[in-house]
Design an enzyme around this catalytic site. Structure first.
Site, PDB file in Angstrom:
ATOM      1  N   SER A 128       0.852  -1.187   0.000  1.00  0.00           N
ATOM      2  CA  SER A 128       0.000   0.000   0.000  1.00  0.00           C
ATOM      3  C   SER A 128       0.887   1.235   0.000  1.00  0.00           C
ATOM      4  O   SER A 128       2.004   1.206   0.536  1.00  0.00           O
ATOM      5  CB  SER A 128      -0.884   0.009   1.250  1.00  0.00           C
ATOM      6  N   TYR A 135      -1.650  -1.190  10.251  1.00  0.00           N
ATOM      7  CA  TYR A 135      -1.659  -1.652   8.858  1.00  0.00           C
ATOM      8  C   TYR A 135      -0.483  -1.065   8.082  1.00  0.00           C
ATOM      9  O   TYR A 135       0.234  -1.782   7.373  1.00  0.00           O
ATOM     10  CB  TYR A 135      -2.982  -1.246   8.221  1.00  0.00           C
ATOM     11  N   LYS A 190       2.672  -3.134   6.371  1.00  0.00           N
ATOM     12  CA  LYS A 190       2.949  -3.070   4.939  1.00  0.00           C
ATOM     13  C   LYS A 190       4.365  -2.561   4.671  1.00  0.00           C
ATOM     14  O   LYS A 190       5.019  -2.993   3.711  1.00  0.00           O
ATOM     15  CB  LYS A 190       1.917  -2.179   4.243  1.00  0.00           C
TER      16      LYS A 190
END
Length: 249
Positions: free
Chosen positions: A127, A139, A143
Site C-alpha cells: 500500500s 496496517y 505493509k
C-alpha cells in the site's frame, strides 16, 4: 495461488489470470459466489494462523502440481479499523500483523521449494500507506515491513530464479472503502458524513490526479505483468499504482 481472492483486488487478479488460461487456486476466509464463478479452485482458509497457511500451500501443490506464481494479496479488509495509536491495543496490532505480514512470510516459506524448482514469481500487495504513513498505523507499519521483506527476498532468491516484487496501490474501489461496515464507513462516521459522499471525496483528499479511485482490474493487470515472462528482468521493485497520489520521489 492468490490470497484474499473473494473480492476486490484479489478477485480481479483471479479473473485476469484465469482469463489468460492460468490455473489458479484462490484463497479466502469465505468463498463467495463470485470467486466460484471466476474459474479458480476456491479454498476457504484462515491465513492469520500458521496452520491455515500450511494448509493452503499443501492444497495448491495438490491441485496444481506446483506453484509458478504466489500473489500475497490478503490483508486489511475486514480487519481495517480507524483506531489511532492510543486506542489500538495489542489485539489489533497482532491481528493486523498476522494477516498483513506473517501470512506472507509463512506462505512464501512454504511455497519457495516449488517456486525455486519452477523459477517462479512472488508478488506482494502492499500500500502507499507504507510510504506516506497514511491509514491505520498497525496496517501501514505491517505493509512497510512487507516492502522490506520483498527487497530482502529478491536479493536472496533472485540468483536462484525466483522474482519477488511488490505492488503498492493507492485508494482503490474495493469493499474497504465502499462497504457500509468497512473502513470508509468508519471514517465517514467519524466526520459525520454519508458514506457515498465520503468516498466521492477520497480522490481529491488523496491527491489522485485521475480524479477517481484506482480500479481493481488495473491493479490486477499490473500483477499479471509482474508474474509473467514480460517482467523477467524486474526484481525487487515496488510498483506504485495510485493515480498519482504519492508525490515523493
Amino acid at each position: 495461488m492468490v490470497t484474499g481472492a473473494s473480492r476486490g483486488i484479489g478477485l480481479a487478479v483471479v479473473r485476469t489470470l484465469t482469463g489468460e488460461g492460468v490455473r489458479v487456486v484462490g484463497a479466502a476466509r469465505t468463498v463467495t459466489a463470485e470467486l466460484k464463478d471466476a474459474g479458480a479452485v476456491p479454498v476457504a482458509v484462515d491465513l492469520s494462523t500458521p496452520e491455515g497457511c500450511a494448509e493452503l500451500v499443501q492444497r495448491a501443490l495438490a491441485e496444481l502440481g506446483g506453484i509458478d506464481l504466489l500473489v500475497n494479496n490478503a490483508g486489511g479488509g475486514d480487519h481495517f479499523t480507524a483506531a489511532g495509536f492510543l486506542t489500538a491495543d495489542d489485539e489489533i496490532w497482532e491481528r493486523s500483523w498476522a494477516l498483513n505480514f506473517f501470512a506472507p512470510v509463512r506462505l512464501i516459506r512454504a511455497a519457495l521449494p516449488s517456486l525455486i524448482e519452477r523459477r517462479g514469481a512472488i508478488v506482494n500487495v502492499s500500500s502507499i500507506g507504507a510510504r506516506n504513513a497514511t491509514g491505520p498505523i498497525d496496517y501501514a507499519t505491517a505493509k512497510a515491513a512487507l516492502n522490506t521483506l520483498g527487497k530482502a527476498l529478491a536479493a536472496e532468491f533472485g540468483p536462484r530464479g525466483v522474482r519477488v516484487n511488490t505492488v503498492s496501490p493507492g485508494p482503490t474501489r474495493t469493499p474497504v472503502w465502499e462497504d457500509p461496515d468497512g473502513y470508509g464507513a468508519q471514517q465517514a462516521a467519524l466526520g459525520g458524513q454519508e458514506l457515498a459522499d465520503y468516498v466521492a471525496r477520497v480522490p481529491a483528499r488523496s491527491g489522485q490526479l485521475t480524479g477517481r479511485l484506482v480500479e481493481p482490474g488495473e491493479v490486477a493487470d499490473l500483477i499479471a505483468f509482474l508474474g509473467s515472462d514480460l517482467a523477467a528482468s524486474v526484481h525487487g521493485a515496488d510498483y506504485v499504482i495510485d493515480g498519482g497520489a504519492l508525490k515523493t520521489v
